[in-house]
Design an enzyme around this catalytic site. Structure first.
Site, mmCIF file in Angstrom:
data_model
loop_
_atom_site.group_PDB
_atom_site.id
_atom_site.type_symbol
_atom_site.label_atom_id
_atom_site.label_comp_id
_atom_site.label_asym_id
_atom_site.label_seq_id
_atom_site.Cartn_x
_atom_site.Cartn_y
_atom_site.Cartn_z
ATOM 1 N N GLU A 182 0.825 -1.208 0.000
ATOM 2 C CA GLU A 182 0.000 0.000 0.000
ATOM 3 C C GLU A 182 0.857 1.255 0.000
ATOM 4 O OE1 GLU A 182 -2.709 2.048 -0.715
ATOM 5 O OE2 GLU A 182 -3.789 0.398 0.242
ATOM 6 N N ASP A 219 1.127 4.087 -2.992
ATOM 7 C CA ASP A 219 0.706 5.466 -2.749
ATOM 8 C C ASP A 219 1.799 6.462 -3.117
ATOM 9 O OD1 ASP A 219 -1.694 4.515 -1.851
ATOM 10 O OD2 ASP A 219 -1.244 4.724 0.277
ATOM 11 N N SER A 235 -7.295 2.090 -3.670
ATOM 12 C CA SER A 235 -6.068 2.639 -3.092
ATOM 13 C C SER A 235 -5.150 3.181 -4.176
ATOM 14 C CB SER A 235 -5.334 1.578 -2.288
ATOM 15 O OG SER A 235 -5.055 0.459 -3.097
ATOM 16 N N ILE A 253 -18.312 8.187 -16.838
ATOM 17 C CA ILE A 253 -18.239 6.719 -16.959
ATOM 18 C C ILE A 253 -19.664 6.182 -16.907
ATOM 19 C CG2 ILE A 253 -17.187 4.618 -16.088
ATOM 20 C CD1 ILE A 253 -15.197 6.852 -16.921
ATOM 21 N N GLY A 301 -23.832 11.189 -15.982
ATOM 22 C CA GLY A 301 -23.809 12.092 -14.841
ATOM 23 C C GLY A 301 -23.267 11.391 -13.610
#
Length: 618
Positions: free
Chosen positions: A299, A303, A517, A563, A581
């Site tokens: 993680e 990041d 993440s 999307i 939307g």
């Protein structure tokens, strides 16, 4: 003079001792149903130390919130006029009477000023005490509770009391009823040690009208890199300043360490101009950043590599926060720390110059967080927003469920004792003062199936969602998911970004990782680029993003790539569908940096009223 001042303070505190209402009748302040998945194992050891965190009321928070919305509203004359640290602290400071009465209560149990620590605004008081004393102070019994799935244990109670006269002067005391497991958001289902082969160099690029140059490398449908993200989100060719004061940060918890050698490998592979670059590491509450390759965190590496790779050469910081609530009876853990997220929040609120953009990929099921605690933490995010800080959070990796099991078979029971099926939003993403980031995949982009989305059961729908969310709800089939979610709650996510097949380096090896993440640091990176562009033009940072996001979603939708394909199954349902939307799986969609930069750096938005209605100019 200093000695005299100290003496006078001590004298006043001593007077409080004599007046201390130790024997006032207690009344229950908070109680919770024993949470699902937790089993009471034994009475807590009497000498086990816990750090009580006592929250005093913030009587002027409504005024702070008013300021927050004015400085975050792109149509308001105060837009961008963020408050100072001192101005925020003055607005959330408790009433002096609350401070006095709480001090008297603490002194009545033999605690003195030297035992206490306080937040700068004095709205939090912390004190370490043995369980035996905490039980007397709170008229309760602590037990060791064990989490059936993970085997972790906590020292907690399901109910506590306070002297009745203190109820209006104390909002909450923790750790008491907080049964949080605070998990990171990487989707383990999307973790792969093998990097797929890239398409043939002769493979034609993918045509994407909103991308830089109108196309994206074909390889990006197999492996997401910094180049892919810059192409897809129309950010090719923009280089931020390293000297204008703009900063970006990512947070790390639970022993997640960001490895410098991995960061170098990543830069060599994807950001060659950043070779030999680095980032600052700030330790909070004893947080570590072990550089043993075997300790590299998936993680943490994800990041920092993508958030800082996207924004190079913007100065970057990795916050590593120590502490974890689990208590391990077998090794007689000496101290049961608070939820580590609050330790970071204390630190960053006390920072006079925090990074303008901060990404977090950790959260928990909202229903495991007591309402009083969630509200106070959320208020802390509002304080940061008022000071000009943009906060992004991963929306979760369980679709409309909790992500702890197969989305198709999740039972998703409520945690209120009724054991009925309910969708499970996450906190902090459900806080209305942060930006929740959902996930997409492939090119052209579709919603990724694990993207967390839904509606809070704690926070009501904020005003900035009053147009977009009802429109989405109106498109749902009548009665669909009735009783499974709160249609009047704060809706998530707000936006989205790519969230699968990210190429990262962990422990010296290349991996592909997926999860929201990945989406949060990606979107945060785009926000930081926008902040850099604004600051270089003498403008303020964007701060709290959501009022701007929802305004643009309504009147300048080209700022985001909408999307419309995909759904986020969970709790035995197909979940919500991506639609035109805003929707409860991708929000308004993914960012178009070029368009957003044009909007936020040139004249911004103005409204003109005429006989034909409202027109918008940029």
């Amino acid at each position: 003079m200093r000695s005299l001042a100290v003496y006078l303070v001590a004298l006043a505190f001593g007077s409080a001792v004599r007046a201390a209402p130790k024997d006032c009748a207690h009344k229950v302040k908070e109680s919770v149903v024993p949470p699902r998945g937790w089993t009471k194992a034994a009475s807590a050891p009497a000498n086990h130390t816990i750090e009580l965190r006592i929250g005093l009321p913030q009587p002027n928070f409504a005024e702070l919130e008013h300021h927050l919305y004015e400085v975050s509203d792109p149509f308001h004359e105060r837009y961008g006029a963020h408050l100072s640290k001192e101005e925020v602290e003055s607005l959330i400071a408790p009433h002096p009477q609350s401070i006095q009465l709480v001090d008297e209560w603490l002194v009545s149990y033999g605690l003195v000023q030297e035992d206490l620590s306080r937040s700068p605004a004095q709205d939090w008081v912390k004190v370490k005490v043995p369980v035996s004393l905490a039980e007397k102070m709170l008229d309760t019994e602590y037990h060791v509770w064990t989490h059936e799935a993970s085997g972790e244990s906590l020292v907690r109670t399901t109910s506590y009391s306070l002297p009745e006269h203190l109820h209006e002067h104390i909002d909450l005391v923790q750790p008491t009823t907080l049964f949080s497991t605070f998990k990171r958001m990487r989707s383990t289902a999307r973790f792969s040690r093998t990097t797929p082969a890239a398409p043939s160099p002769s493979a034609p690029p993918i045509k994407v009208p909103t991308a830089s140059g109108g196309e994206v490398d074909a390889s990006c449908n197999e492996t997401i890199t910094i180049t892919c993200l810059k192409q897809l989100y129309n950010a090719v060719g923009f280089t931020p300043s390293s000297k204008n004061g703009n900063k970006i940060a990512a947070t790390g918890y639970l022993g997640q360490f960001a490895n410098f050698a991995d960061f170098e490998l990543f830069n060599e592979d994807q950001v060659p101009e950043a070779v030999n670059a680095t980032f600052d590491v700030i330790s909070i509450n004893g947080g570590e950043n072990d550089q043993d390759p075997d300790e590299a965190g998936d993680e943490a590496d994800l990041d920092v590599q993508f958030a800082f790779g996207l924004t190079f050469p913007t100065p970057a910081t990795f916050f590593t926060t120590g502490g974890s609530p689990p208590f391990i009876p077998d090794v007689l853990t000496p101290t049961d720390s608070n939820e580590p997220y609050t330790e970071w929040l204390d630190f960053i609120l006390d920072d006079p110059n925090p990074p303008q953009t901060i990404s977090t990929s950790y959260a928990d099921d909202e229903q495991t967080v007591p309402v009083s605690f969630a509200q106070r933490v959320c208020n802390g995010f509002a304080q940061l927003g008022a000071r000009g800080v943009s906060l992004t959070f991963s929306s979760g990796d369980g679709g409309v469920g909790d992500g702890d099991s197969d989305p198709a078979t999740q039972e998703c029971f409520s945690n209120d004792g009724r054991n009925v099926t309910r969708f499970i939003p996450l906190f902090p993403p459900s806080c209305p003062f942060v930006t929740a980031v959902g996930g997409t995949t492939h090119i052209p982009e579709t919603a990724v199936f694990f993207s967390g989305g839904g509606f809070s059961n704690v926070f009501p729908r904020p005003a900035y969602q009053d147009i977009a969310v009802p429109e989405f709800l109106a498109r749902l089939a009548p009665g669909k998911f009735e009783g499974l979610f709160n249609p009047n709650g704060r809706a998530i996510p707000d936006v989205s970004a790519q969230a699968d097949l990210f190429k990262v380096f962990i422990g010296g090896e290349a991996f592909l990782i997926g999860g929201t993440s990945a989406a949060s640091p990606t979107f945060a990176g785009i926000v930081s680029l926008l902040n850099g562009a604004r600051i270089s033009k003498g403008l303020s940072p964007l701060g709290f993003l959501n009022p701007l996001i929802y305004a643009l979603g309504a009147i300048e939708p080209s700022a985001f790539n909408d999307i419309t394909v995909g759904n986020n199954p969970g709790c035995g349902t197909e979940g919500f569908n991506a639609t035109k939307g805003w929707d409860a799986i991708t929000g308004f969609g993914t960012p178009n940096f070029g368009k957003l930069k044009e909007i936020v750096t040139t004249g911004f938005l103005t409204l003109d009223l005429d006989s034909t209605g409202i027109s918008v100019s940029l």
